[in-house]
Scaffold this active site. Structure first.
Site, mmCIF file in Angstrom:
data_model
loop_
_atom_site.group_PDB
_atom_site.id
_atom_site.type_symbol
_atom_site.label_atom_id
_atom_site.label_comp_id
_atom_site.label_asym_id
_atom_site.label_seq_id
_atom_site.Cartn_x
_atom_site.Cartn_y
_atom_site.Cartn_z
ATOM 1 N N SER A 125 -2.430 11.024 8.512
ATOM 2 C CA SER A 125 -3.187 11.101 7.186
ATOM 3 C C SER A 125 -4.772 10.860 7.330
ATOM 4 C CB SER A 125 -2.493 9.869 6.275
ATOM 5 O OG SER A 125 -3.322 9.850 5.182
ATOM 6 N N TYR A 150 -1.345 1.439 3.797
ATOM 7 C CA TYR A 150 -0.646 2.751 4.211
ATOM 8 C C TYR A 150 -1.345 3.545 5.371
ATOM 9 C CZ TYR A 150 -0.117 7.897 3.766
ATOM 10 O OH TYR A 150 0.105 9.158 4.109
HETATM 11 N N1 LIG Z 1 0.880 14.687 0.284
HETATM 12 C C1 LIG Z 1 -0.063 14.251 1.079
HETATM 13 O O1 LIG Z 1 -1.231 14.463 0.390
HETATM 14 C C2 LIG Z 1 -0.033 13.419 2.107
HETATM 15 C C3 LIG Z 1 -1.345 13.392 2.868
HETATM 16 C C4 LIG Z 1 -1.375 12.797 4.078
HETATM 17 C C5 LIG Z 1 -0.264 12.475 4.694
HETATM 18 N N2 LIG Z 1 0.962 12.739 4.298
HETATM 19 C C6 LIG Z 1 2.047 12.508 5.085
HETATM 20 O O2 LIG Z 1 3.031 13.640 5.061
HETATM 21 C C7 LIG Z 1 4.348 13.430 5.016
HETATM 22 C C8 LIG Z 1 5.200 14.038 3.937
HETATM 23 O O3 LIG Z 1 4.625 13.615 2.610
HETATM 24 P P1 LIG Z 1 5.045 14.124 1.428
HETATM 25 O O4 LIG Z 1 3.910 14.245 0.589
HETATM 26 O O5 LIG Z 1 5.956 15.366 1.589
HETATM 27 O O6 LIG Z 1 5.781 12.799 0.919
HETATM 28 P P2 LIG Z 1 7.395 12.688 0.300
HETATM 29 O O7 LIG Z 1 7.314 11.373 -0.160
HETATM 30 O O8 LIG Z 1 7.464 13.875 -0.884
HETATM 31 O O9 LIG Z 1 8.489 12.978 1.496
HETATM 32 C C9 LIG Z 1 8.678 12.124 2.287
HETATM 33 C C10 LIG Z 1 10.315 12.194 2.596
HETATM 34 O O10 LIG Z 1 10.509 11.236 3.430
HETATM 35 C C11 LIG Z 1 11.674 10.537 2.800
HETATM 36 N N3 LIG Z 1 12.095 9.152 3.595
HETATM 37 C C12 LIG Z 1 11.166 8.225 3.592
HETATM 38 N N4 LIG Z 1 11.510 7.088 4.264
HETATM 39 C C13 LIG Z 1 12.573 7.471 4.906
HETATM 40 C C14 LIG Z 1 13.612 7.000 5.773
HETATM 41 N N5 LIG Z 1 13.272 5.842 5.849
HETATM 42 N N6 LIG Z 1 14.395 7.622 6.207
HETATM 43 C C15 LIG Z 1 14.721 9.095 5.757
HETATM 44 N N7 LIG Z 1 13.924 9.855 4.937
HETATM 45 C C16 LIG Z 1 12.858 9.059 4.397
HETATM 46 C C17 LIG Z 1 11.650 10.481 1.309
HETATM 47 O O11 LIG Z 1 12.731 10.254 0.882
HETATM 48 C C18 LIG Z 1 11.127 11.782 1.237
HETATM 49 O O12 LIG Z 1 11.696 12.705 0.837
HETATM 50 C C19 LIG Z 1 4.320 11.790 5.149
HETATM 51 O O13 LIG Z 1 4.627 11.154 6.235
HETATM 52 C C20 LIG Z 1 2.779 11.108 4.387
HETATM 53 O O14 LIG Z 1 2.737 10.186 4.663
HETATM 54 C C21 LIG Z 1 1.125 13.458 2.905
#
Ligand SMILES: NC(=O)c1ccc[n+]([C@@H]2O[C@H](COP(=O)([O-])OP(=O)(O)OC[C@H]3O[C@@H](n4cnc5c(N)ncnc54)[C@H](O)[C@@H]3O)[C@@H](O)[C@H]2O)c1
Length: 315
Positions: A125, A150
């Site tokens: 991130s 985070y």
């Molecule tokens: N959306 C953003 O702007 C952004 C920015 C930087 C990094 N990220 C990273 O990208 C990735 C995806 O983010 P997103 O926005 O799609 O978030 P999101 O919360 O929509 O998706 C994450 C998914 O992971 C699942 N999950 C969480 N813990 C789990 C576990 N222990 N076992 C199995 N499943 C689990 C959740 O149920 C969820 O569906 C994450 O790693 C997040 O940190 C996202």
């Protein structure tokens, strides 16, 4: 290819799965459907995938070694996106972040090296840049001043991946996403919260007195970077994925207002702990290593989100 995709019911995971399936890959989606935000939205994303050829869903947890051991058998790549992703939520629930983001990633990466999986692509991130105000943020910059737990967990994932690469030669690519938005987006993020409030005539909370700036990245652009990382499968890299443009929060809000056809009632508030004033990705490394070229700017991407939101919620 056969790809194990964790977080497949999540915002970015869902879009990634759709793209991989459309080009003929086999996708094993793993998700625990946690209730951090409305699990029904996750269920409905998965419903879109379940009819598609090549998709299998495993309802399970990345902290459960038995589950991931079975899920990983014979895959060509792991795309590890599962995590708790809310910056503010990490202040109140640090233990959940340590468990899901650090322990969970350890289980994934350790099992991947035991099964000698040929490629491990994982989500980091822009939060790793934290208090480093150098702009644009480059992969060469120091990242040892995280402002939120985070961000610390994501920095930890990068260190873990680096060590596993050094020790066992596991090919690892970490992708630093910058504020991702788009249809089927996350209910805890600004675009969703603002659209929801505006369309329901509730005030929006504008932190940082509206002076924050963000590099907003359309989800299809992020997915193009993820898919390229899966295909190129570099030996060991950390790569920024952003749009490469810095947008003022007030301009972002103006486009949401235009898309909603209504002006927002704005409650101006100070910066929140853990928030950075500005983010901007240097995307030259992604351009060079992944042929990455983001295509969608907020003036086109925000209306697409609002259109999805109206249709999904029937407003
Ligand atoms: N959306 C953003 O702007 C952004 C920015 C930087 C990094 N990220 C990273 O990208 C990735 C995806 O983010 P997103 O926005 O799609 O978030 P999101 O919360 O929509 O998706 C994450 C998914 O992971 C699942 N999950 C969480 N813990 C789990 C576990 N222990 N076992 C199995 N499943 C689990 C959740 O149920 C969820 O569906 C994450 O790693 C997040 O940190 C996202």
């Amino acid at each position: 290819m056969k790809i194990l995709l964790t977080g497949a019911a999540g915002f970015i995971g869902f879009h990634t799965a759709k793209t991989l399936l459309a080009r003929g890959d086999e996708v094993i989606g793993l998700d625990n459907f946690n209730p951090y935000y409305d699990p029904q939205l996750k269920e409905n994303r998965i419903k879109q995938l379940e009819g598609l050829k090549g998709f299998t869903l495993i309802r399970g947890d990345i902290t459960d070694r038995e589950t991931i051991r079975g899920a990983m058998k014979g895959v060509d790549r792991i795309c590890h996106l599962a995590a708790l992703a809310g910056v503010r939520y990490s202040f109140e629930h640090p233990d959940e972040f340590i468990l899901n983001n650090i322990q969970g990633t350890f289980e994934m990466i350790d099992e991947a090296r035991m099964q000698e999986i040929p490629g491990f692509i994982y989500a980091s991130s822009s939060s790793v840049y934290g208090g480093n105000e150098q702009s644009p943020s480059s992969e060469e910059d120091r990242v040892d001043d995280q402002l939120a737990l985070y961000g610390m967990t994501k920095k930890d994932n990068e260190l873990m991946a680096h060590t596993f690469h050094n020790l066992y030669g596991l090919p690892v690519t970490g992708l630093r996403f910058f504020t991702v938005y788009g249809p089927w987006g996350r209910p805890d993020m600004a675009l969703f919260l603002f659209t929801d409030a505006i369309l329901h005539d509730r005030p929006i909370q504008v932190f940082g007195e509206g002076k924050q700036q963000r590099d907003f990245t359309y989800v299809d652009d992020i997915v193009s970077g993820i898919v390229a990382s899966i295909d190129k499968n570099h030996d060991e890299e950390i790569i920024n994925l952003g749009c490469g443009r810095k947008e003022e929060l007030m301009d972002f809000i103006k486009i949401i207002e235009e898309s909603c056809g209504k002006e927002a009632q704005k409650e101006m508030l100070p910066m929140q702990p853990g928030d950075v004033r500005s983010s901007l990705a240097d995307i030259s490394k992604a351009q060079k290593l992944l042929d990455y070229e983001p295509k969608t700017q907020i003036k086109d991407g925000i209306p697409q989100f609002v259109e999805w939101y109206r249709e999904y919620y029937g407003i």
